[in-house]
Design an enzyme around this catalytic site. Structure first.
Site, PDB file in Angstrom:
ATOM      1  N   GLU A   1       9.166   1.654  11.355  1.00 43.96           N
ATOM      2  CA  GLU A   1      10.234   3.005  11.608  1.00 43.96           C
ATOM      3  C   GLU A   1       9.314   3.893  11.411  1.00 43.96           C
ATOM      4  OE1 GLU A   1      11.900   5.912  10.216  1.00 43.96           O
ATOM      5  OE2 GLU A   1      12.474   4.579   8.227  1.00 43.96           O
ATOM      6  N   GLU A   5       8.535  16.979  15.307  1.00 45.99           N
ATOM      7  CA  GLU A   5       9.217  16.478  13.967  1.00 45.99           C
ATOM      8  C   GLU A   5       8.398  17.323  12.811  1.00 45.99           C
ATOM      9  OE1 GLU A   5      10.224  12.530  11.500  1.00 45.99           O
ATOM     10  OE2 GLU A   5       8.588  12.629  12.328  1.00 45.99           O
ATOM     11  N   CYS A  16      13.247  10.948   7.800  1.00 48.87           N
ATOM     12  CA  CYS A  16      13.033  10.621   8.832  1.00 48.87           C
ATOM     13  C   CYS A  16      14.301  10.742   9.731  1.00 48.87           C
ATOM     14  CB  CYS A  16      12.537   9.252   9.083  1.00 48.87           C
ATOM     15  SG  CYS A  16      13.465   7.954   8.344  1.00 48.87           S
ATOM     16  N   LYS A  49       0.885  -1.346  -0.091  1.00 48.94           N
ATOM     17  CA  LYS A  49      -0.011   0.034   0.015  1.00 48.94           C
ATOM     18  C   LYS A  49       0.977   1.243  -0.049  1.00 48.94           C
ATOM     19  CE  LYS A  49      -2.778   3.430   1.382  1.00 48.94           C
ATOM     20  NZ  LYS A  49      -2.328   4.706   1.684  1.00 48.94           N
TER      21      LYS A  49
END
Length: 490
Positions: free
Chosen positions: A257, A393, A291, A182
Protein backbone atom coordinates in the site's frame (compact mmCIF):
# COMPACT_ATOMS: atom_id res chain seq x y z
CA UNK A 1 -1.46 22.74 28.93
CA UNK A 2 2.13 21.49 28.87
CA UNK A 3 3.22 18.22 27.33
CA UNK A 4 2.84 15.03 29.33
CA UNK A 5 6.16 14.32 31.02
CA UNK A 6 7.68 11.05 29.86
CA UNK A 7 11.04 9.70 30.90
CA UNK A 8 13.38 8.80 28.07
CA UNK A 9 12.49 5.24 27.15
CA UNK A 10 14.87 2.46 26.22
CA UNK A 11 13.40 0.58 23.27
CA UNK A 12 14.81 -2.89 22.59
CA UNK A 13 14.20 -5.54 19.95
CA UNK A 14 11.68 -8.25 20.81
CA UNK A 15 13.11 -11.58 19.68
CA UNK A 16 11.92 -15.05 20.66
CA UNK A 17 9.84 -13.76 23.54
CA UNK A 18 12.45 -11.46 25.09
CA UNK A 19 13.53 -7.85 24.78
CA UNK A 20 17.21 -7.50 23.90
CA UNK A 21 19.70 -4.98 22.61
CA UNK A 22 21.51 -5.06 19.28
CA UNK A 23 24.51 -7.30 18.77
CA UNK A 24 26.82 -4.28 18.59
CA UNK A 25 24.86 -2.31 21.25
CA UNK A 26 24.37 0.64 18.87
CA UNK A 27 21.37 2.93 19.39
CA UNK A 28 19.62 5.93 17.89
CA UNK A 29 17.46 8.67 19.38
CA UNK A 30 13.81 9.46 18.77
CA UNK A 31 12.48 12.95 19.39
CA UNK A 32 9.07 14.35 20.25
CA UNK A 33 8.10 16.26 17.07
CA UNK A 34 6.17 18.80 19.14
CA UNK A 35 9.22 19.89 21.17
CA UNK A 36 12.34 18.21 19.72
CA UNK A 37 12.99 16.66 23.13
CA UNK A 38 14.53 13.19 23.11
CA UNK A 39 11.89 10.68 24.18
CA UNK A 40 13.57 7.36 23.42
CA UNK A 41 16.87 5.63 22.85
CA UNK A 42 16.29 2.76 20.44
CA UNK A 43 18.42 -0.28 19.69
CA UNK A 44 19.65 -0.17 16.10
CA UNK A 45 19.76 -3.58 14.48
CA UNK A 46 22.57 -4.92 12.35
CA UNK A 47 22.34 -7.37 9.48
CA UNK A 48 23.45 -10.01 11.99
CA UNK A 49 20.43 -9.16 14.16
CA UNK A 50 18.10 -9.47 11.15
CA UNK A 51 19.54 -12.88 10.36
CA UNK A 52 18.99 -13.92 13.97
CA UNK A 53 15.39 -12.74 14.19
CA UNK A 54 14.44 -14.21 10.82
CA UNK A 55 15.91 -17.57 11.85
CA UNK A 56 13.95 -17.41 15.11
CA UNK A 57 10.74 -16.75 13.17
CA UNK A 58 11.58 -19.58 10.75
CA UNK A 59 12.22 -22.06 13.57
CA UNK A 60 9.00 -21.00 15.31
CA UNK A 61 7.09 -21.62 12.10
CA UNK A 62 8.73 -24.90 11.14
CA UNK A 63 9.01 -26.48 14.59
CA UNK A 64 6.82 -24.49 16.98
CA UNK A 65 3.17 -25.07 17.93
CA UNK A 66 1.64 -22.01 16.26
CA UNK A 67 1.16 -23.39 12.75
CA UNK A 68 -0.33 -26.68 13.94
CA UNK A 69 -2.36 -25.28 16.82
CA UNK A 70 -6.14 -25.63 16.48
CA UNK A 71 -7.71 -22.69 14.73
CA UNK A 72 -9.94 -21.99 17.74
CA UNK A 73 -6.97 -21.80 20.13
CA UNK A 74 -4.96 -19.64 17.76
CA UNK A 75 -7.80 -17.17 17.26
CA UNK A 76 -8.57 -17.05 20.98
CA UNK A 77 -5.03 -15.84 21.63
CA UNK A 78 -5.31 -13.18 18.92
CA UNK A 79 -8.57 -11.98 20.46
CA UNK A 80 -6.83 -11.83 23.83
CA UNK A 81 -4.25 -9.51 22.28
CA UNK A 82 -7.12 -7.24 21.25
CA UNK A 83 -8.49 -7.23 24.79
CA UNK A 84 -5.11 -6.30 26.26
CA UNK A 85 -4.78 -3.43 23.77
CA UNK A 86 -8.08 -2.01 24.95
CA UNK A 87 -7.03 -2.46 28.59
CA UNK A 88 -3.86 -0.43 27.81
CA UNK A 89 -5.63 1.99 25.49
CA UNK A 90 -4.64 5.21 27.25
CA UNK A 91 -0.99 4.21 27.57
CA UNK A 92 -0.70 3.29 23.90
CA UNK A 93 -2.54 6.42 22.77
CA UNK A 94 -0.22 8.63 24.86
CA UNK A 95 2.81 7.03 23.25
CA UNK A 96 1.31 7.40 19.78
CA UNK A 97 0.67 11.11 20.37
CA UNK A 98 4.15 11.59 21.83
CA UNK A 99 5.90 9.69 19.06
CA UNK A 100 3.96 10.73 15.95
CA UNK A 101 2.68 14.14 17.04
CA UNK A 102 -0.97 13.32 16.35
CA UNK A 103 -3.65 14.48 18.77
CA UNK A 104 -4.04 12.14 21.73
CA UNK A 105 -7.82 12.39 21.44
CA UNK A 106 -7.68 11.01 17.89
CA UNK A 107 -5.43 8.11 18.88
CA UNK A 108 -7.50 7.27 21.97
CA UNK A 109 -10.92 7.49 20.36
CA UNK A 110 -10.07 6.17 16.91
CA UNK A 111 -6.79 4.45 16.17
CA UNK A 112 -6.22 2.30 19.25
CA UNK A 113 -9.76 0.84 19.29
CA UNK A 114 -9.40 0.21 15.57
CA UNK A 115 -6.08 -1.56 16.21
CA UNK A 116 -7.81 -3.90 18.66
CA UNK A 117 -10.64 -4.41 16.18
CA UNK A 118 -8.14 -5.34 13.46
CA UNK A 119 -6.96 -8.30 15.52
CA UNK A 120 -10.40 -9.38 16.68
CA UNK A 121 -11.88 -9.06 13.20
CA UNK A 122 -9.34 -11.32 11.53
CA UNK A 123 -9.55 -13.89 14.32
CA UNK A 124 -13.33 -14.00 13.92
CA UNK A 125 -13.15 -13.88 10.13
CA UNK A 126 -10.62 -16.71 9.91
CA UNK A 127 -12.90 -19.01 11.89
CA UNK A 128 -15.66 -18.44 9.34
CA UNK A 129 -13.58 -19.50 6.34
CA UNK A 130 -13.69 -22.81 4.53
CA UNK A 131 -12.28 -24.45 1.44
CA UNK A 132 -13.81 -25.46 -1.87
CA UNK A 133 -14.75 -28.91 -3.14
CA UNK A 134 -14.93 -29.88 -6.82
CA UNK A 135 -16.13 -33.40 -7.65
CA UNK A 136 -15.20 -34.82 -11.06
CA UNK A 137 -18.19 -37.00 -11.91
CA UNK A 138 -17.96 -39.91 -9.44
CA UNK A 139 -14.31 -40.71 -10.00
CA UNK A 140 -12.39 -37.96 -8.16
CA UNK A 141 -12.89 -35.32 -5.51
CA UNK A 142 -10.79 -32.16 -5.39
CA UNK A 143 -10.79 -30.10 -2.25
CA UNK A 144 -8.82 -27.03 -1.20
CA UNK A 145 -6.93 -26.22 1.97
CA UNK A 146 -5.48 -22.82 2.90
CA UNK A 147 -2.21 -23.15 4.79
CA UNK A 148 0.15 -20.51 6.20
CA UNK A 149 2.96 -19.27 3.96
CA UNK A 150 5.75 -19.08 6.54
CA UNK A 151 7.62 -16.05 7.84
CA UNK A 152 6.10 -12.65 7.08
CA UNK A 153 8.08 -9.43 7.05
CA UNK A 154 5.72 -6.65 8.16
CA UNK A 155 7.25 -3.26 7.37
CA UNK A 156 5.04 -0.51 8.73
CA UNK A 157 4.89 3.30 8.36
CA UNK A 158 5.31 6.16 10.79
CA UNK A 159 1.98 7.94 10.32
CA UNK A 160 -0.26 5.39 12.08
CA UNK A 161 2.27 2.87 13.38
CA UNK A 162 0.24 0.90 15.90
CA UNK A 163 -3.00 0.65 13.94
CA UNK A 164 -1.34 -0.22 10.63
CA UNK A 165 0.87 -2.84 12.26
CA UNK A 166 -2.14 -4.67 13.69
CA UNK A 167 -3.83 -4.36 10.28
CA UNK A 168 -1.06 -6.61 8.95
CA UNK A 169 -0.43 -8.69 12.07
CA UNK A 170 -4.08 -9.77 12.47
CA UNK A 171 -4.40 -11.76 9.23
CA UNK A 172 -0.76 -12.83 9.39
CA UNK A 173 -1.27 -14.55 12.75
CA UNK A 174 -4.79 -15.78 12.02
CA UNK A 175 -3.50 -17.63 8.97
CA UNK A 176 -0.81 -19.32 11.09
CA UNK A 177 2.32 -17.43 10.02
CA UNK A 178 5.12 -16.05 12.17
CA UNK A 179 6.14 -12.40 11.91
CA UNK A 180 9.15 -10.13 11.84
CA UNK A 181 7.85 -6.60 12.38
CA UNK A 182 9.97 -3.64 11.34
CA UNK A 183 8.37 -0.37 12.54
CA UNK A 184 9.42 2.97 11.10
CA UNK A 185 12.53 4.21 12.87
CA UNK A 186 10.91 7.58 13.62
CA UNK A 187 7.96 6.07 15.54
CA UNK A 188 8.89 2.82 17.31
CA UNK A 189 7.36 3.37 20.75
CA UNK A 190 3.82 2.03 20.49
CA UNK A 191 4.69 -0.88 18.18
CA UNK A 192 7.39 -2.05 20.59
CA UNK A 193 4.62 -2.90 23.08
CA UNK A 194 3.18 -5.56 20.77
CA UNK A 195 5.86 -8.01 21.86
CA UNK A 196 4.85 -8.04 25.50
CA UNK A 197 1.16 -7.91 24.53
CA UNK A 198 1.58 -11.03 22.38
CA UNK A 199 3.45 -12.83 25.17
CA UNK A 200 0.82 -11.84 27.73
CA UNK A 201 -1.87 -13.19 25.39
CA UNK A 202 -0.17 -16.59 25.32
CA UNK A 203 1.24 -16.46 21.82
CA UNK A 204 4.29 -18.75 21.68
CA UNK A 205 7.78 -17.27 21.68
CA UNK A 206 9.21 -16.60 18.23
CA UNK A 207 5.83 -16.00 16.59
CA UNK A 208 5.80 -12.21 17.01
CA UNK A 209 9.20 -10.50 16.71
CA UNK A 210 10.01 -6.80 16.46
CA UNK A 211 13.26 -5.33 15.23
CA UNK A 212 14.26 -1.67 15.00
CA UNK A 213 16.57 0.32 12.80
CA UNK A 214 17.06 2.27 9.61
CA UNK A 215 15.16 1.12 6.57
CA UNK A 216 18.22 1.12 4.33
CA UNK A 217 19.87 -1.47 6.61
CA UNK A 218 17.17 -3.37 8.47
CA UNK A 219 14.44 -3.11 5.86
CA UNK A 220 16.82 -4.15 3.12
CA UNK A 221 18.12 -7.10 5.13
CA UNK A 222 14.59 -8.34 5.85
CA UNK A 223 13.53 -8.14 2.22
CA UNK A 224 16.67 -9.98 1.07
CA UNK A 225 16.61 -12.66 3.75
CA UNK A 226 15.88 -16.17 2.49
CA UNK A 227 13.98 -17.09 5.68
CA UNK A 228 11.36 -14.42 5.00
CA UNK A 229 8.69 -15.65 2.58
CA UNK A 230 6.37 -12.67 2.19
CA UNK A 231 6.53 -8.91 2.65
CA UNK A 232 3.62 -6.66 3.54
CA UNK A 233 4.68 -3.03 3.26
CA UNK A 234 2.98 0.32 3.70
CA UNK A 235 4.97 3.39 2.71
CA UNK A 236 6.28 5.38 -0.20
CA UNK A 237 6.19 4.27 -3.82
CA UNK A 238 9.97 4.68 -4.11
CA UNK A 239 10.57 2.36 -1.17
CA UNK A 240 8.09 -0.15 -2.56
CA UNK A 241 10.11 -0.34 -5.78
CA UNK A 242 13.30 -0.92 -3.81
CA UNK A 243 11.67 -3.70 -1.79
CA UNK A 244 10.58 -5.46 -4.97
CA UNK A 245 14.13 -5.34 -6.29
CA UNK A 246 15.60 -6.58 -3.03
CA UNK A 247 13.15 -9.46 -2.74
CA UNK A 248 13.39 -10.63 -6.33
CA UNK A 249 16.21 -13.12 -5.83
CA UNK A 250 14.23 -15.02 -3.20
CA UNK A 251 10.92 -14.79 -5.12
CA UNK A 252 9.02 -13.18 -2.28
CA UNK A 253 5.30 -12.53 -2.34
CA UNK A 254 4.42 -8.83 -1.93
CA UNK A 255 1.49 -6.70 -0.81
CA UNK A 256 2.11 -2.96 -1.07
CA UNK A 257 0.00 0.00 0.00
CA UNK A 258 1.93 2.96 -1.35
CA UNK A 259 1.42 6.65 -2.06
CA UNK A 260 -1.72 8.60 -2.83
CA UNK A 261 -2.90 11.92 -4.20
CA UNK A 262 -6.64 11.60 -3.86
CA UNK A 263 -9.13 13.76 -5.71
CA UNK A 264 -11.92 15.09 -3.50
CA UNK A 265 -14.53 16.10 -6.10
CA UNK A 266 -17.15 18.67 -5.06
CA UNK A 267 -20.06 19.03 -7.50
CA UNK A 268 -22.35 22.06 -7.55
CA UNK A 269 -25.22 20.11 -5.98
CA UNK A 270 -23.09 18.92 -3.03
CA UNK A 271 -24.34 19.54 0.48
CA UNK A 272 -21.56 21.87 1.63
CA UNK A 273 -22.70 21.69 5.24
CA UNK A 274 -21.52 18.07 5.15
CA UNK A 275 -18.80 18.36 2.53
CA UNK A 276 -16.81 21.16 4.19
CA UNK A 277 -16.15 19.57 7.61
CA UNK A 278 -15.45 16.15 6.10
CA UNK A 279 -13.13 17.68 3.50
CA UNK A 280 -11.30 19.57 6.27
CA UNK A 281 -10.79 16.27 8.07
CA UNK A 282 -9.68 14.59 4.84
CA UNK A 283 -7.15 17.36 4.28
CA UNK A 284 -5.72 17.89 7.75
CA UNK A 285 -6.24 14.72 9.81
CA UNK A 286 -2.89 13.75 11.36
CA UNK A 287 -1.47 16.98 9.89
CA UNK A 288 -2.21 15.68 6.39
CA UNK A 289 0.13 12.74 6.95
CA UNK A 290 -2.41 10.23 5.67
CA UNK A 291 -2.09 8.21 2.47
CA UNK A 292 -5.84 8.63 1.94
CA UNK A 293 -5.79 12.42 2.37
CA UNK A 294 -8.06 14.38 0.06
CA UNK A 295 -5.22 16.67 -0.96
CA UNK A 296 -6.59 17.64 -4.38
CA UNK A 297 -9.94 19.34 -3.95
CA UNK A 298 -11.73 19.58 -7.30
CA UNK A 299 -14.57 22.12 -7.12
CA UNK A 300 -17.18 22.83 -9.79
CA UNK A 301 -16.69 26.41 -10.89
CA UNK A 302 -20.27 27.52 -10.24
CA UNK A 303 -19.75 27.07 -6.46
CA UNK A 304 -16.03 27.83 -6.37
CA UNK A 305 -16.15 31.17 -4.55
CA UNK A 306 -18.59 29.94 -1.93
CA UNK A 307 -16.59 26.78 -1.30
CA UNK A 308 -13.28 28.61 -0.96
CA UNK A 309 -14.72 31.10 1.51
CA UNK A 310 -16.22 28.40 3.72
CA UNK A 311 -13.25 26.07 3.47
CA UNK A 312 -10.84 28.89 4.35
CA UNK A 313 -12.77 29.76 7.49
CA UNK A 314 -12.95 26.11 8.55
CA UNK A 315 -9.20 25.61 8.00
CA UNK A 316 -8.37 28.72 10.01
CA UNK A 317 -10.61 27.51 12.85
CA UNK A 318 -8.56 24.33 13.40
CA UNK A 319 -6.81 24.30 16.77
CA UNK A 320 -3.10 23.61 16.21
CA UNK A 321 -1.10 22.79 19.30
CA UNK A 322 0.15 20.24 21.81
CA UNK A 323 -0.84 16.72 20.74
CA UNK A 324 -1.53 15.82 24.38
CA UNK A 325 -4.09 18.64 24.76
CA UNK A 326 -7.68 17.41 24.25
CA UNK A 327 -8.51 20.64 22.41
CA UNK A 328 -5.84 20.11 19.74
CA UNK A 329 -7.10 19.15 16.29
CA UNK A 330 -3.75 19.25 14.48
CA UNK A 331 -0.25 18.60 15.77
CA UNK A 332 3.24 18.88 14.26
CA UNK A 333 4.82 17.02 11.38
CA UNK A 334 6.69 13.89 12.33
CA UNK A 335 10.31 14.97 11.92
CA UNK A 336 12.65 17.75 10.89
CA UNK A 337 13.40 16.06 7.56
CA UNK A 338 9.73 15.70 6.72
CA UNK A 339 8.98 19.23 7.93
CA UNK A 340 11.62 20.62 5.57
CA UNK A 341 10.25 18.57 2.70
CA UNK A 342 6.71 19.85 3.20
CA UNK A 343 7.88 23.44 3.63
CA UNK A 344 9.81 23.19 0.36
CA UNK A 345 6.48 22.95 -1.45
CA UNK A 346 5.67 26.50 -0.32
CA UNK A 347 8.46 27.64 -2.62
CA UNK A 348 7.24 25.31 -5.36
CA UNK A 349 3.74 26.76 -5.09
CA UNK A 350 5.11 30.28 -5.38
CA UNK A 351 7.23 29.36 -8.39
CA UNK A 352 4.23 27.75 -10.08
CA UNK A 353 2.04 30.80 -9.57
CA UNK A 354 -0.43 29.21 -7.17
CA UNK A 355 -2.67 31.52 -5.14
CA UNK A 356 -2.35 31.15 -1.37
CA UNK A 357 -5.80 31.02 0.24
CA UNK A 358 -4.64 30.58 3.82
CA UNK A 359 -1.78 29.24 5.91
CA UNK A 360 1.79 28.67 4.85
CA UNK A 361 3.30 29.99 8.05
CA UNK A 362 4.05 28.86 11.57
CA UNK A 363 1.04 28.89 13.91
CA UNK A 364 1.03 30.77 17.19
CA UNK A 365 2.02 28.24 19.81
CA UNK A 366 2.72 27.89 23.51
CA UNK A 367 6.32 28.51 24.53
CA UNK A 368 7.14 24.84 25.10
CA UNK A 369 6.21 24.10 21.46
CA UNK A 370 8.40 26.77 19.86
CA UNK A 371 10.85 24.18 18.49
CA UNK A 372 8.16 21.82 17.18
CA UNK A 373 7.71 20.96 13.51
CA UNK A 374 4.51 22.93 12.98
CA UNK A 375 2.98 24.33 9.81
CA UNK A 376 -0.37 26.08 9.58
CA UNK A 377 -3.18 24.35 7.68
CA UNK A 378 -2.31 25.51 4.17
CA UNK A 379 -4.65 25.90 1.20
CA UNK A 380 -3.69 26.92 -2.33
CA UNK A 381 -5.72 27.54 -5.47
CA UNK A 382 -4.34 26.54 -8.86
CA UNK A 383 -5.96 26.39 -12.30
CA UNK A 384 -3.37 23.97 -13.69
CA UNK A 385 -3.94 20.44 -12.39
CA UNK A 386 -0.57 19.39 -13.83
CA UNK A 387 1.34 21.67 -11.44
CA UNK A 388 3.66 19.84 -9.05
CA UNK A 389 1.61 20.77 -6.00
CA UNK A 390 -1.35 19.08 -7.72
CA UNK A 391 0.58 15.97 -8.71
CA UNK A 392 3.14 15.09 -6.04
CA UNK A 393 2.34 13.53 -2.69
CA UNK A 394 3.28 16.25 -0.20
CA UNK A 395 2.02 14.36 2.87
CA UNK A 396 1.42 17.38 5.02
CA UNK A 397 -1.28 19.95 5.93
CA UNK A 398 -1.17 21.24 2.37
CA UNK A 399 -4.07 21.04 -0.10
CA UNK A 400 -4.80 22.53 -3.50
CA UNK A 401 -8.19 23.60 -4.79
CA UNK A 402 -8.61 23.00 -8.54
CA UNK A 403 -11.65 24.20 -10.54
CA UNK A 404 -13.59 22.20 -13.13
CA UNK A 405 -16.69 22.80 -15.24
CA UNK A 406 -18.03 19.42 -16.37
CA UNK A 407 -18.12 15.80 -15.23
CA UNK A 408 -15.79 14.85 -18.04
CA UNK A 409 -13.27 17.47 -16.95
CA UNK A 410 -13.50 16.33 -13.33
CA UNK A 411 -12.73 12.76 -14.36
CA UNK A 412 -9.83 13.84 -16.54
CA UNK A 413 -8.26 15.81 -13.69
CA UNK A 414 -8.95 13.09 -11.10
CA UNK A 415 -7.30 10.39 -13.23
CA UNK A 416 -4.37 12.46 -14.48
CA UNK A 417 -1.98 11.36 -11.75
CA UNK A 418 0.43 8.49 -11.09
CA UNK A 419 -1.58 7.49 -8.04
CA UNK A 420 -4.87 5.69 -7.60
CA UNK A 421 -5.41 4.82 -3.96
CA UNK A 422 -8.73 6.50 -3.28
CA UNK A 423 -11.10 9.31 -4.18
CA UNK A 424 -14.12 11.18 -2.82
CA UNK A 425 -17.26 12.34 -4.61
CA UNK A 426 -19.74 14.88 -3.26
CA UNK A 427 -23.09 15.07 -5.05
CA UNK A 428 -26.80 14.62 -4.34
CA UNK A 429 -27.33 13.13 -7.81
CA UNK A 430 -27.36 9.34 -7.47
CA UNK A 431 -26.69 8.63 -11.14
CA UNK A 432 -23.77 11.07 -11.18
CA UNK A 433 -22.38 9.50 -8.02
CA UNK A 434 -22.25 6.10 -9.70
CA UNK A 435 -20.87 7.48 -12.97
CA UNK A 436 -18.00 9.29 -11.28
CA UNK A 437 -17.30 6.46 -8.83
CA UNK A 438 -17.03 4.06 -11.77
CA UNK A 439 -14.88 6.48 -13.76
CA UNK A 440 -12.22 7.37 -11.16
CA UNK A 441 -9.36 4.86 -11.35
CA UNK A 442 -8.70 4.25 -7.69
CA UNK A 443 -9.06 1.39 -5.24
CA UNK A 444 -11.59 3.03 -2.91
CA UNK A 445 -14.19 5.67 -3.75
CA UNK A 446 -16.17 7.33 -0.98
CA UNK A 447 -19.42 9.07 -1.92
CA UNK A 448 -20.57 11.81 0.48
CA UNK A 449 -18.20 10.48 3.16
CA UNK A 450 -14.52 9.77 3.79
CA UNK A 451 -12.42 7.29 5.76
CA UNK A 452 -15.27 4.85 6.37
CA UNK A 453 -13.75 1.37 6.63
CA UNK A 454 -15.46 -2.00 6.59
CA UNK A 455 -12.68 -4.51 7.19
CA UNK A 456 -14.35 -7.08 4.92
CA UNK A 457 -13.89 -5.03 1.76
CA UNK A 458 -10.79 -4.87 -0.48
CA UNK A 459 -8.33 -2.09 0.21
CA UNK A 460 -5.45 -1.15 -2.08
CA UNK A 461 -4.47 1.03 -4.99
CA UNK A 462 -4.39 1.32 -8.75
CA UNK A 463 -1.27 2.41 -10.64
CA UNK A 464 1.64 3.46 -8.41
CA UNK A 465 -0.47 3.31 -5.26
CA UNK A 466 0.18 -0.33 -4.61
CA UNK A 467 0.08 -4.00 -5.47
CA UNK A 468 -2.60 -6.38 -4.26
CA UNK A 469 -5.49 -5.90 -1.88
CA UNK A 470 -5.93 -6.23 1.85
CA UNK A 471 -9.09 -6.67 3.90
CA UNK A 472 -11.37 -9.66 4.50
CA UNK A 473 -10.53 -12.72 2.44
CA UNK A 474 -8.01 -10.67 0.39
CA UNK A 475 -5.75 -10.41 3.45
CA UNK A 476 -6.15 -14.06 4.34
CA UNK A 477 -5.41 -15.14 0.77
CA UNK A 478 -2.18 -13.13 0.80
CA UNK A 479 -1.05 -14.70 4.06
CA UNK A 480 -2.03 -18.21 2.92
CA UNK A 481 -1.02 -20.79 0.35
CA UNK A 482 -3.88 -22.57 -1.45
CA UNK A 483 -3.37 -26.33 -1.71
CA UNK A 484 -5.51 -28.60 -3.87
CA UNK A 485 -5.93 -32.26 -2.88
CA UNK A 486 -7.30 -34.71 -5.44
CA UNK A 487 -8.74 -38.02 -4.15
CA UNK A 488 -9.50 -41.00 -6.39
CA UNK A 489 -12.89 -42.36 -5.36
CA UNK A 490 -12.87 -45.48 -7.53
Amino acid sequence: MTSVEVKVKRVLHFINGNYEQSSDEQTFEVKNPATQEVIAVVSEATEEDVQKVSQVARDAFDHGPWRTMSLADRCDKIRRMAEIILERREEIARLEALDVGKPYSHAFAGEIPRAAHNLKFFADFMEQQGGEAYPMEDAYLNYTRYEPVGVAGLITPWNAPFMLTTWKLGPCLAAGNTAVIKPAEMTPLSVSLLGEIAKQAGIPDGVVNIIHGQGRVVGTAITENENVDIISFTGSTATGKAIMRNGADTLKKFAFELGGKAANIIFEDADLEKAIPVSINAAFLNSGQVCLAGSRILVQRSILDSFIEKFKLAAEALVVGDPQDPATKMGPLVSEEHYNKVRSYLDVAKEEGATLITGGGTPKLAAHLKDGYYIEPTVYYHEDHKARICQEEIFGPFVTIIPFDTEEEALTIANDTDYGLNGVVWTENLKRAHRIAHGVRAGTIWVNCWFVRDLRVPFGGFKKSGIGREGGHHSLEFFSEAKNICIALE
